[in-house]
Design a protein around this motif. Structure first.
Motif, PDB file in Angstrom:
ATOM      1  N   ARG A  13       0.851  -1.196   0.000  1.00  0.00           N
ATOM      2  CA  ARG A  13       0.000   0.000   0.000  1.00  0.00           C
ATOM      3  C   ARG A  13       0.874   1.228   0.000  1.00  0.00           C
ATOM      4  O   ARG A  13       1.639   1.477   0.938  1.00  0.00           O
ATOM      5  CB  ARG A  13      -0.918   0.014   1.228  1.00  0.00           C
ATOM      6  N   ASP A  14       0.801   1.983  -1.114  1.00  0.00           N
ATOM      7  CA  ASP A  14       1.527   3.238  -1.259  1.00  0.00           C
ATOM      8  C   ASP A  14       0.548   4.397  -1.173  1.00  0.00           C
ATOM      9  O   ASP A  14      -0.610   4.296  -1.593  1.00  0.00           O
ATOM     10  CB  ASP A  14       2.233   3.312  -2.625  1.00  0.00           C
ATOM     11  N   TYR A  15       1.029   5.517  -0.658  1.00  0.00           N
ATOM     12  CA  TYR A  15       0.263   6.756  -0.638  1.00  0.00           C
ATOM     13  C   TYR A  15       1.100   7.851  -1.283  1.00  0.00           C
ATOM     14  O   TYR A  15       2.320   7.933  -1.068  1.00  0.00           O
ATOM     15  CB  TYR A  15      -0.098   7.168   0.782  1.00  0.00           C
ATOM     16  N   THR A  16       0.451   8.683  -2.055  1.00  0.00           N
ATOM     17  CA  THR A  16       1.130   9.813  -2.688  1.00  0.00           C
ATOM     18  C   THR A  16       1.050  11.019  -1.776  1.00  0.00           C
ATOM     19  O   THR A  16      -0.033  11.413  -1.327  1.00  0.00           O
ATOM     20  CB  THR A  16       0.490  10.138  -4.042  1.00  0.00           C
ATOM     21  N   THR A  17       2.195  11.597  -1.454  1.00  0.00           N
ATOM     22  CA  THR A  17       2.269  12.775  -0.599  1.00  0.00           C
ATOM     23  C   THR A  17       3.016  13.887  -1.339  1.00  0.00           C
ATOM     24  O   THR A  17       3.683  13.618  -2.356  1.00  0.00           O
ATOM     25  CB  THR A  17       3.007  12.455   0.710  1.00  0.00           C
ATOM     26  N   PRO A  18       2.933  15.116  -0.866  1.00  0.00           N
ATOM     27  CA  PRO A  18       3.698  16.191  -1.506  1.00  0.00           C
ATOM     28  C   PRO A  18       5.192  15.908  -1.559  1.00  0.00           C
ATOM     29  O   PRO A  18       5.894  16.401  -2.450  1.00  0.00           O
ATOM     30  CB  PRO A  18       3.388  17.410  -0.626  1.00  0.00           C
ATOM     31  N   GLY A  20       6.459  12.942  -2.025  1.00  0.00           N
ATOM     32  CA  GLY A  20       6.712  11.765  -2.849  1.00  0.00           C
ATOM     33  C   GLY A  20       5.869  10.583  -2.400  1.00  0.00           C
ATOM     34  O   GLY A  20       4.909  10.731  -1.638  1.00  0.00           O
ATOM     35  N   THR A  21       6.245   9.400  -2.845  1.00  0.00           N
ATOM     36  CA  THR A  21       5.490   8.194  -2.519  1.00  0.00           C
ATOM     37  C   THR A  21       5.888   7.667  -1.143  1.00  0.00           C
ATOM     38  O   THR A  21       7.073   7.517  -0.842  1.00  0.00           O
ATOM     39  CB  THR A  21       5.745   7.103  -3.569  1.00  0.00           C
ATOM     40  N   LEU A  22       4.870   7.405  -0.335  1.00  0.00           N
ATOM     41  CA  LEU A  22       5.080   6.843   0.997  1.00  0.00           C
ATOM     42  C   LEU A  22       4.538   5.420   0.995  1.00  0.00           C
ATOM     43  O   LEU A  22       3.348   5.202   0.764  1.00  0.00           O
ATOM     44  CB  LEU A  22       4.354   7.680   2.049  1.00  0.00           C
ATOM     45  N   THR A  23       5.405   4.448   1.244  1.00  0.00           N
ATOM     46  CA  THR A  23       5.005   3.045   1.275  1.00  0.00           C
ATOM     47  C   THR A  23       4.754   2.632   2.722  1.00  0.00           C
ATOM     48  O   THR A  23       5.662   2.636   3.545  1.00  0.00           O
ATOM     49  CB  THR A  23       6.081   2.144   0.639  1.00  0.00           C
ATOM     50  N   THR A  62      -2.100  -1.194  -3.528  1.00  0.00           N
ATOM     51  CA  THR A  62      -1.253  -0.911  -4.685  1.00  0.00           C
ATOM     52  C   THR A  62      -0.890  -2.194  -5.411  1.00  0.00           C
ATOM     53  O   THR A  62      -0.822  -2.238  -6.644  1.00  0.00           O
ATOM     54  CB  THR A  62       0.017  -0.179  -4.217  1.00  0.00           C
TER      55      THR A  62
END
Length: 230
Positions: A13-18, A20-23, A62
């Motif tokens: 599970r990835d999250y998009t943050t300002p 960059g990508t946070l896994t 993801t």
């Protein structure tokens, strides 16, 4: 051997943050056997809720595979995922999320009505379940007329109403005092066992882990045995 109630393989599970990508989850493997109670522990931000949301088909991972009673749910469309949540999964949250305008009986009857039961059948089953959690004397009370522990017991009965394969509980006693927490969790465990459901429970309350068959830790984006050295 009978199939697992829940099987997860390679969950990412990835999250998009300002920035960059946070896994958050990095390839989780998890099995929950039929009738088993599995606890998840770990600090805030470790990924427990992300894992539960994916397992409950509330969020799409993801990558990875999720099977409910052997059914691969990974590529299903929204309508099919909704049907599985309705018929094979139950949910208990830290907040009870009861409908304030409905009494206890109709809060529990609601998922049965959504699944197609007629009003009389739904209310009869709801009354049985509320009796199972010790609230047969509170059927006509609205949530505001119930204590916190009573509200959560109504939420537990509602989660079990459609006889799910798996009940997913995210901090189900987080808003309760220690004594009430223990009593409410004992009700959840007993009702799940009586109705044949498995439990996957995220909790910060380590006292509750003594009621569980297995306790796992979410650590470094994966799931390990709680006693595995860091």
């Amino acid at each position: 051997m009978s199939e697992a109630a829940l099987t997860i393989r390679g969950l990412v599970r990835d999250y998009t943050t300002p920035a960059g990508t946070l896994t958050i989850l990095r390839g989780v493997d998890l099995d929950v056997a039929r009738g088993e109670i599995v606890g998840l522990v770990g600090p805030s931000g470790s990924g427990k809720s992300s894992l539960l949301h994916a397992a409950g088909l509330l969020e799409r991972p993801t990558a990875g595979t999720i099977l409910i009673q052997g059914l691969d749910c990974t590529a299903l469309g929204d309508r099919e995922r909704t049907a599985i949540r309705r018929n094979r999964l139950g949910f208990v949250y830290q907040s009870h999320n009861l409908l304030p305008e409905f009494d206890a009986l109709d809060n529990v009857a609601l998922p049965l009505r959504i699944a197609g039961a007629d009003l009389r059948t739904a209310r009869t089953e709801a009354e049985r379940l509320l009796g199972q959690v010790g609230l047969e004397h509170r059927l006509g009370h609205q949530p505001a007329q119930l204590s916190g522990g009573e509200q959560q017991r109504v939420a537990i009965a509602r989660a079990i109403a459609n006889r799910p394969a798996v009940v997913i509980a995210d901090e189900p006693t987080g808003n309760l005092d220690p004594d009430t927490s223990t009593r409410v969790f004992e009700v959840l465990r007993a009702l799940a066992h009586a109705e044949g459901a498995s439990l996957l429970v995220a909790t910060h309350n380590l006292e509750l882990t003594r009621f569980m068959d297995r306790v796992l830790a979410v650590r470094g984006g994966v799931v390990v045995d709680r006693n595995t050295p860091a």
